[in-house]
Design a protein around this motif. Structure first.
Motif, PDB file in Angstrom:
ATOM      1  N   GLN A  27       0.816  -1.216   0.000  1.00 21.55           N
ATOM      2  CA  GLN A  27       0.000   0.000   0.000  1.00 21.55           C
ATOM      3  C   GLN A  27       0.854   1.272   0.000  1.00 21.55           C
ATOM      4  O   GLN A  27       0.562   2.235   0.688  1.00 21.55           O
ATOM      5  CB  GLN A  27      -0.950   0.009   1.206  1.00 21.55           C
ATOM      6  CG  GLN A  27      -1.911  -1.169   1.260  1.00 21.55           C
ATOM      7  CD  GLN A  27      -2.872  -1.192   0.092  1.00 21.55           C
ATOM      8  OE1 GLN A  27      -3.321  -0.140  -0.350  1.00 21.55           O
ATOM      9  NE2 GLN A  27      -3.180  -2.364  -0.420  1.00 21.55           N
ATOM     10  N   VAL A  28       1.960   1.235  -0.779  1.00 27.17           N
ATOM     11  CA  VAL A  28       2.825   2.410  -0.908  1.00 27.17           C
ATOM     12  C   VAL A  28       3.166   2.594  -2.382  1.00 27.17           C
ATOM     13  O   VAL A  28       2.974   1.693  -3.204  1.00 27.17           O
ATOM     14  CB  VAL A  28       4.121   2.266  -0.072  1.00 27.17           C
ATOM     15  CG1 VAL A  28       3.813   2.242   1.409  1.00 27.17           C
ATOM     16  CG2 VAL A  28       4.895   1.029  -0.488  1.00 27.17           C
ATOM     17  N   LYS A  29       3.707   3.765  -2.689  1.00 26.78           N
ATOM     18  CA  LYS A  29       4.210   4.042  -4.023  1.00 26.78           C
ATOM     19  C   LYS A  29       5.727   3.883  -4.039  1.00 26.78           C
ATOM     20  O   LYS A  29       6.374   3.879  -3.000  1.00 26.78           O
ATOM     21  CB  LYS A  29       3.823   5.453  -4.455  1.00 26.78           C
ATOM     22  CG  LYS A  29       2.320   5.647  -4.604  1.00 26.78           C
ATOM     23  CD  LYS A  29       2.013   7.047  -5.097  1.00 26.78           C
ATOM     24  CE  LYS A  29       0.508   7.233  -5.277  1.00 26.78           C
ATOM     25  NZ  LYS A  29       0.184   8.601  -5.763  1.00 26.78           N
ATOM     26  N   PHE A  30       6.287   3.779  -5.233  1.00 33.07           N
ATOM     27  CA  PHE A  30       7.736   3.575  -5.340  1.00 33.07           C
ATOM     28  C   PHE A  30       8.512   4.780  -4.847  1.00 33.07           C
ATOM     29  O   PHE A  30       9.673   4.669  -4.459  1.00 33.07           O
ATOM     30  CB  PHE A  30       8.117   3.256  -6.792  1.00 33.07           C
ATOM     31  CG  PHE A  30       7.935   4.399  -7.744  1.00 33.07           C
ATOM     32  CD1 PHE A  30       8.945   5.335  -7.940  1.00 33.07           C
ATOM     33  CD2 PHE A  30       6.748   4.550  -8.451  1.00 33.07           C
ATOM     34  CE1 PHE A  30       8.772   6.394  -8.818  1.00 33.07           C
ATOM     35  CE2 PHE A  30       6.572   5.609  -9.326  1.00 33.07           C
ATOM     36  CZ  PHE A  30       7.581   6.528  -9.513  1.00 33.07           C
ATOM     37  N   SER A  31       7.880   5.960  -4.825  1.00 32.20           N
ATOM     38  CA  SER A  31       8.564   7.169  -4.358  1.00 32.20           C
ATOM     39  C   SER A  31       8.549   7.310  -2.841  1.00 32.20           C
ATOM     40  O   SER A  31       9.145   8.254  -2.310  1.00 32.20           O
ATOM     41  CB  SER A  31       7.902   8.400  -4.975  1.00 32.20           C
ATOM     42  OG  SER A  31       6.512   8.447  -4.658  1.00 32.20           O
ATOM     43  N   ASP A  32       7.915   6.379  -2.160  1.00 30.69           N
ATOM     44  CA  ASP A  32       7.860   6.448  -0.702  1.00 30.69           C
ATOM     45  C   ASP A  32       9.261   6.225  -0.122  1.00 30.69           C
ATOM     46  O   ASP A  32      10.023   5.391  -0.612  1.00 30.69           O
ATOM     47  CB  ASP A  32       6.897   5.385  -0.167  1.00 30.69           C
ATOM     48  CG  ASP A  32       6.520   5.634   1.279  1.00 30.69           C
ATOM     49  OD1 ASP A  32       7.353   5.334   2.158  1.00 30.69           O
ATOM     50  OD2 ASP A  32       5.404   6.122   1.520  1.00 30.69           O
TER      51      ASP A  32
END
Length: 385
Positions: A27-32
């Motif tokens: 539940q995260v994006k790669f930019s996290d």
């Protein structure tokens, strides 16, 4: 990992987190910041060295093939400069490995018999030839497994030549020192992976080492680091320039917002000023109307007071006149009453005289009858006739 898990991982790696409209499991994006940037560039040491003698365990950051696919798609439209983060990560890891290599060399220097410069040079030559044989042998086996038979055969020919050179170098090294000392295992630390290599290791063991996952993993990490270091200066300069441009853009946006807020405050002040002036006008008009109403009410009150005073004076005059008339009427009534009383008293006196006269006449007649006035009047009429 089951076949189903493997297929799922392959699909994630190819299609990203949006596969079939579903979200990724983290539940995260790669930019996290929680996502490993070295993993996105396929150079995380935790992933490369897994299941080896130097297994680092699980990475503290998130590894997900779907996020890597998302990053690869997004990197075509925007530069995220994750290579700089990955380079700093690899630099820290390689620096730690180099420190371990130096410590291993120091321990070997303390435990092994110190060799003379000439003997050490011959031993190092044997080690170098053994490393070349091991590397080429591992490469030939890999090419043969991939189907490149001709390339593999050429490497095997080169390996035969190196073996001949190694045999000659071993003979020189054996002749330069006593037999008792030659039988002792002379170790050497691998400059790539910090593993220990022996001078009497056979070709098979050397091939297993140089073709093993640990050594190849370190080669991959070092090559990636060298590749990143070549472009890092220009990339850092480009990142700084882009960040400064972004900062200037944000500053301009902030200034624009500040100017807009100032204009909004000025408009609010103008509206408040207009509203206050209109309210003052309303208050002034209200005060003026109030003063007019007060003056009119005052004039009306004065008129009413004058009318009341006039009515009061007229009433007082009427009351005085009525009182005078009442007094005159009472005086007239009293005078009339007095006249009535006097006439009544005269009538009474007259009646009294008449009654006394009639008694006297009756006494003179002797009959004892007392004549009334009517009888006397009738008698008088008769006499006058």
């Amino acid at each position: 990992m089951t076949a189903h898990d493997q297929i799922r991982a392959m699909l994630d790696q190819l299609m990203g987190t949006g596969r079939n409209g579903e979200n990724n499991r983290f539940q995260v994006k790669f930019s996290d910041p929680k996502v490993c940037k070295s993993f996105l560039l396929s150079c995380c040491p935790h992933e490369i060295l897994s299941s080896t003698r130097m297994d680092l365990g699980d990475c503290p950051k998130i590894h997900d093939l779907a996020l890597r696919a998302d990053f690869e798609k997004a990197s075509h439209a925007k530069d995220y400069y994750y290579d700089i983060d990955a380079m700093e990560h690899l630099q820290a890891f390689i620096a730690d490995c180099d420190r371990r290599t130096e410590l291993a060399k120091q321990r070997l220097a303390e435990t092994q018999e110190e060799l003379s410069a000439e003997v050490a040079l011959k031993a190092n030559k044997v080690h170098e030839l053994a490393e070349q044989i091991g590397k080429k042998l591992a490469r030939a086996e890999q090419l043969g497994a991939e189907g490149f038979v001709e390339e593999s055969m050429k490497l095997m020919e080169e390996i035969e030549d190196l073996r001949k050179k190694k045999s000659a170098a071993e003979g020189e090294y054996r002749n330069s020192m006593p037999a008792s000392s030659y039988q002792q295992q002379k170790l050497r630390v691998c400059e790539v992976c910090s593993a220990y290599l022996g001078i009497h290791d056979n070709d098979r063991r050397l091939a297993d080492h140089f073709g093993g996952k640990l050594h190849l993993g370190f080669i991959k990490i070092r090559e990636k680091l060298s590749e990143l270091e070549k472009t890092v200066e220009g990339r850092k300069q480009q990142k700084r320039q882009e960040m400064s441009n972004r900062d200037r853009e944000r500053e301009r946006e902030r200034e624009d917002r500040e100017r807009e807020r100032i204009k909004e405050r000025e408009r609010d002040r103008d509206r408040d000023r207009v509203g206050s002036s209109s309210s003052r006008d309303r208050v002034r008009d209200r005060d003026r109307s109030h003063r007019r109403s007060r003056s009119s009410s005052h004039s009306r009150s004065e008129k009413r007071s004058r009318s009341r005073s006039k009515s009061h004076s007229s009433r007082s005059h009427r009351s005085r006149s009525s009182s005078c008339s009442r007094r005159s009427r009472s005086h007239r009534s009293r005078s009339g009453d007095r006249r009535k009383d006097r006439s009544h008293s005269r009538d009474k006196k007259r009646e009294g005289r008449e009654s006394s006269r009639s008694r006297r006449v009756s006494e003179e007649n002797g009959d004892g009858h007392v004549k009334t006035e009517s009888e006397e009047l009738d008698e008088y009429k008769v006499k006058s006739e």
